[in-house]
Design a protein around this motif. Structure first.
Motif, short mmCIF file in Angstrom:
data_model
loop_
_atom_site.label_atom_id
_atom_site.label_comp_id
_atom_site.label_asym_id
_atom_site.label_seq_id
_atom_site.Cartn_x
_atom_site.Cartn_y
_atom_site.Cartn_z
N UNK A 165 11.63 8.92 -1.68
CA UNK A 165 10.62 8.18 -0.92
C UNK A 165 10.37 8.88 0.42
N UNK A 166 9.20 8.64 0.93
CA UNK A 166 8.87 9.14 2.26
C UNK A 166 9.53 8.23 3.29
N UNK A 167 9.76 8.77 4.47
CA UNK A 167 10.31 7.98 5.58
C UNK A 167 9.96 8.69 6.88
N UNK A 168 10.09 7.98 7.96
CA UNK A 168 9.93 8.56 9.29
C UNK A 168 11.16 8.22 10.10
N UNK B 106 11.45 -0.50 2.04
CA UNK B 106 11.72 -0.80 3.45
C UNK B 106 11.47 0.43 4.33
N UNK B 107 11.91 1.60 3.88
CA UNK B 107 11.68 2.83 4.65
C UNK B 107 10.19 3.13 4.76
N UNK B 108 9.46 2.95 3.68
CA UNK B 108 8.01 3.19 3.71
C UNK B 108 7.31 2.17 4.60
N UNK B 109 7.76 0.93 4.56
CA UNK B 109 7.16 -0.14 5.36
C UNK B 109 7.25 0.18 6.86
N UNK C 148 0.82 -1.21 0.00
CA UNK C 148 0.00 0.00 0.00
C UNK C 148 0.86 1.27 0.00
N UNK C 149 1.86 1.24 -0.86
CA UNK C 149 2.76 2.37 -1.05
C UNK C 149 2.47 2.94 -2.43
N UNK C 150 2.20 4.23 -2.50
CA UNK C 150 1.95 4.88 -3.79
C UNK C 150 3.28 5.01 -4.51
#
Length: 171
Positions: free
Chosen positions: A107-110, A77-80, A44-46
């Motif tokens: 990519x997005x990350x937190x 992996x970062x998005x996951x 579910x990653x755009x």
């Protein structure tokens, strides 16, 4: 014939056949991008892909696939690991001339990006270990007299590569 029709209806209920997407004319790159696009969708990653390549590119298919595979695997992996559902990966892969290949992955990350004292990135999977995937990306980039840039701010990690397919640097 009637039995065959019933059998086909039965098995088709269990399988969803998706048409293969064509991202570019290069078979190896296209297959790899298809794999990661499907993987991102399952997570579910755009994911958006903008690809403009010739069938034959001036960089070895294996090396382009190593770069793409490592960067996309890291991005997924970062998005996951994100708690937010606002997860995305954007990829641009373009031949700007017959010898120059430009690759942008963001990519997005937190969280916090960890780096060693020598500037290399540390793995988020194993504390204190240097990232092996990015090291191989940098090795190939250097071999092709390329330029790499890594940026991370506002929870977006961006990798920019310029590869010179005019010929790999001699070892």
């Amino acid at each position: 014939l009637d039995g065959l029709q019933k059998y086909l209806e039965k098995i088709s209920a269990f399988s969803v056949l998706r048409p293969t997407e064509i991202f570019c004319e290069n078979t190896a790159v296209n297959a790899l991008l298809g794999y990661y696009k499907e993987k991102a969708e399952k997570e579910q990653i755009k994911m958006t892909l903008q690809v403009s390549l010739f069938e034959k590119i001036p960089i070895a298919d294996t090396e382009v696939c190593i770069i793409l595979g490592n960067l996309l695997e890291n991005a997924i992996e970062a998005c996951r690991r994100m708690e937010s559902q606002d997860r995305s990966i954007d990829l641009e892969l373009t031949m700007v001339s017959s010898t120059l290949l430009v690759l942008l992955v963001q990519n997005s990350y937190e969280g916090v990006v960890q780096r060693a004292q020598d500037g290399t990135f540390l793995s988020a999977k194993t504390k204190g270990r240097k990232g092996i995937g990015l090291s191989s990306v940098l090795d190939i980039t250097e071999r092709y007299n390329g330029v790499s840039r890594f940026e991370y701010k506002d929870q977006i990690f961006k990798v920019s590569l310029l590869l010179n397919g005019g010929g790999p640097k001699e070892w």
